[in-house]
Design a protein around this motif. Structure first.
Motif, PDB file in Angstrom:
ATOM      1  N   GLY A  29       9.300 -15.586 -10.905  1.00  0.00           N
ATOM      2  CA  GLY A  29       9.547 -15.871  -9.499  1.00  0.00           C
ATOM      3  C   GLY A  29      10.970 -15.530  -9.080  1.00  0.00           C
ATOM      4  N   ILE A  30      11.943 -15.791  -9.951  1.00  0.00           N
ATOM      5  CA  ILE A  30      13.336 -15.456  -9.650  1.00  0.00           C
ATOM      6  C   ILE A  30      13.505 -13.942  -9.541  1.00  0.00           C
ATOM      7  CG2 ILE A  30      15.665 -15.449 -10.632  1.00  0.00           C
ATOM      8  CD1 ILE A  30      15.058 -18.257 -11.711  1.00  0.00           C
ATOM      9  N   LEU A  31      12.857 -13.187 -10.447  1.00  0.00           N
ATOM     10  CA  LEU A  31      12.915 -11.731 -10.377  1.00  0.00           C
ATOM     11  C   LEU A  31      12.298 -11.228  -9.076  1.00  0.00           C
ATOM     12  CD1 LEU A  31      13.389  -8.910 -11.590  1.00  0.00           C
ATOM     13  CD2 LEU A  31      11.188  -9.152 -12.778  1.00  0.00           C
ATOM     14  N   PHE A  32      11.158 -11.780  -8.706  1.00  0.00           N
ATOM     15  CA  PHE A  32      10.490 -11.360  -7.471  1.00  0.00           C
ATOM     16  C   PHE A  32      11.364 -11.650  -6.253  1.00  0.00           C
ATOM     17  CE2 PHE A  32       7.778 -12.111  -3.821  1.00  0.00           C
ATOM     18  CZ  PHE A  32       6.904 -11.046  -3.867  1.00  0.00           C
ATOM     19  N   ARG A  51      14.668  -3.218 -10.319  1.00  0.00           N
ATOM     20  CA  ARG A  51      13.812  -4.405 -10.379  1.00  0.00           C
ATOM     21  C   ARG A  51      12.338  -4.052 -10.189  1.00  0.00           C
ATOM     22  NH1 ARG A  51      18.681  -5.712  -9.555  1.00  0.00           N
ATOM     23  NH2 ARG A  51      19.515  -7.775 -10.024  1.00  0.00           N
ATOM     24  N   THR A  52      12.062  -3.012  -9.410  1.00  0.00           N
ATOM     25  CA  THR A  52      10.681  -2.562  -9.257  1.00  0.00           C
ATOM     26  C   THR A  52      10.133  -2.052 -10.581  1.00  0.00           C
ATOM     27  OG1 THR A  52      11.113  -1.961  -6.946  1.00  0.00           O
ATOM     28  CG2 THR A  52       9.147  -1.025  -7.987  1.00  0.00           C
ATOM     29  N   HIS A  53      10.941  -1.278 -11.310  1.00  0.00           N
ATOM     30  CA  HIS A  53      10.514  -0.789 -12.631  1.00  0.00           C
ATOM     31  C   HIS A  53      10.304  -1.950 -13.605  1.00  0.00           C
ATOM     32  CE1 HIS A  53      10.876   3.272 -11.382  1.00  0.00           C
ATOM     33  NE2 HIS A  53      12.208   3.317 -11.359  1.00  0.00           N
ATOM     34  N   LYS A  54      11.181  -2.964 -13.508  1.00  0.00           N
ATOM     35  CA  LYS A  54      11.035  -4.128 -14.393  1.00  0.00           C
ATOM     36  C   LYS A  54       9.752  -4.902 -14.068  1.00  0.00           C
ATOM     37  CE  LYS A  54      14.801  -6.234 -15.365  1.00  0.00           C
ATOM     38  NZ  LYS A  54      16.018  -7.098 -15.280  1.00  0.00           N
ATOM     39  N   ILE A  55       9.440  -5.029 -12.783  1.00  0.00           N
ATOM     40  CA  ILE A  55       8.215  -5.718 -12.378  1.00  0.00           C
ATOM     41  C   ILE A  55       6.994  -4.961 -12.864  1.00  0.00           C
ATOM     42  CG2 ILE A  55       6.799  -6.272 -10.355  1.00  0.00           C
ATOM     43  CD1 ILE A  55       9.381  -7.066  -8.922  1.00  0.00           C
ATOM     44  N   VAL A  99      -4.420  -4.292  -4.770  1.00  0.00           N
ATOM     45  CA  VAL A  99      -3.548  -5.179  -5.540  1.00  0.00           C
ATOM     46  C   VAL A  99      -2.717  -4.327  -6.486  1.00  0.00           C
ATOM     47  CG1 VAL A  99      -3.424  -7.058  -7.210  1.00  0.00           C
ATOM     48  CG2 VAL A  99      -5.123  -7.120  -5.380  1.00  0.00           C
ATOM     49  N   GLY A 100      -1.404  -4.361  -6.309  1.00  0.00           N
ATOM     50  CA  GLY A 100      -0.489  -3.603  -7.148  1.00  0.00           C
ATOM     51  C   GLY A 100       0.332  -4.509  -8.039  1.00  0.00           C
ATOM     52  N   PRO A 101       1.348  -3.943  -8.722  1.00  0.00           N
ATOM     53  CA  PRO A 101       2.178  -4.746  -9.638  1.00  0.00           C
ATOM     54  C   PRO A 101       2.896  -5.894  -8.944  1.00  0.00           C
ATOM     55  CG  PRO A 101       2.528  -2.400  -9.997  1.00  0.00           C
ATOM     56  CD  PRO A 101       1.705  -2.516  -8.763  1.00  0.00           C
TER      57      PRO A 101
END
Length: 343
Positions: free
Chosen positions: A120-123, A197-201, A220-222
């Motif tokens: 959640g923190i990453l998002f 952060r998108t690549h990490k997600i 529904v995506g990453p």
């Protein structure tokens, strides 16, 4: 072991207010403790039902209380407010928490794991960077507007902005160009952080089986899969898919009275991140490219033929939420409805 004491805790950074009562509501103690004193008091306390409002640190303290042998229940703050008596203070808040928790129809929030909180923190970090970048882009657009250059909204207009600033015969002052070029550098820095952060997600979404199965659902995506993992409670806590959709705020708001049912717009009274991503995913299926994958005569095709686009998107997002609930509760893969009918 049956627990005969319920302890309401009004959480704070340094001062914790406790209200202890029996399961029938008889008051047993009221205490105001420091952060360290609260942990020591609960360590020596017999196993009890500990109730807290679902605030920032509640999930951490819930895990600590479970480690000490207590049973933890978290309540949404809006469900506690009706039980607050007269003046608002820490003692009254702790008492209201206990009174609310003793209601048999009360709904509770599932405590989150450390992994859920980390995701959640990453998002939220990515969302914060997107908002900051949007603010910077709008600042550049405002500067250009003062000199008669109108630039449409959107990050994809950044190339057009650079062309205006780099025009050799432009009448823009040098000082104004320097400030706008500095803003463009900040935008490029934010974009690099967003991409990282998108690549990490995406990498995290490929690691878990739940996220992988969620991404088999069209639309529904990453990002949506990670949001469901980070913010949604266990799907077993919902009796049906409609309950999960209602938790997201995707069901009509009711204004019913006297036996006459009146339904309005969606309630928006739930988890906003997942709801927004589901609607965006639904809209992607309704554009000119997504329409090609919609089978003729299907439910979605019939809706698109007779309903406004946004209304169809909300209905599709509702259906996607129910599909998510079904996939996670039944532990199955998504199957195309046409293939299901053929089989």
């Amino acid at each position: 072991m049956t627990k005969d004491t319920m302890i309401g805790v009004d959480l704070a950074k340094s001062v914790f207010q406790l209200h202890g009562a029996s399961m029938t509501g008889d008051v047993r103690f009221k205490k105001k403790l420091s952060r360290d004193g609260f942990l020591k008091f609960m360590t020596g306390k017999a196993p009890a039902v500990v109730v807290m409002e679902a605030c920032g640190s509640a999930h951490y303290w819930a895990r600590e209380m479970v480690r000490l042998g207590h049973e933890v229940r978290l309540i949404a703050p809006q469900y506690v407010k009706p039980f607050l008596k007269r003046q608002k203070n820490d003692a009254a808040d702790a008492e209201a928490i206990v009174i609310a928790a003793q209601r048999p129809e009360m709904r509770f929030v599932e405590p989150k794991s450390p992994e859920q909180q980390s995701r959640g923190i990453l998002f939220r970090a990515r969302e914060r960077l997107v908002h900051q970048r949007t603010e910077l882009v709008n600042a550049v657009r405002a500067c250009l507007y003062e000199y008669g250059h109108v630039v449409p909204q959107g990050i994809h207009q950044i190339n057009r902005i650079e062309e205006i600033l780099n025009e050799p015969n432009s009448d823009l002052p040098d000082l104004m160009r320097e400030e706008c070029q500095d803003l463009l550098k900040q935008i490029a820095e934010k974009t690099a952080r967003i991409d990282a952060r998108t690549h990490k997600i995406k990498a995290l979404a490929e690691e878990t089986d739940v996220a992988r199965r969620l991404q088999t659902i069209p639309g529904v995506g990453p990002l949506t899969a990670l949001a469901v993992e980070a913010f949604a409670p266990p799907m077993e806590s919902f009796e049906c898919g409609r309950d999960f959709s209602a938790w997201l705020g995707l069901v009509p708001r009711q204004f019913s009275s006297g036996g006459k049912e009146r339904l309005g717009k969606i309630s928006k009274a739930g988890q906003s991140d997942i709801r927004r991503l589901l609607i965006i995913g639904a809209m992607s299926r309704l554009n000119w490219l997504g329409r090609k994958s919609v089978p003729e005569g299907s439910w979605l095709a019939r809706m698109m033929a007779r309903k406004p686009r946004m209304l169809v998107a909300i209905a599709l997002a509702n259906k996607m939420a129910r599909t998510i609930w079904a996939l996670l509760t039944k532990n199955e893969e998504y199957r195309v409805p046409a293939q299901v009918a053929a089989s």
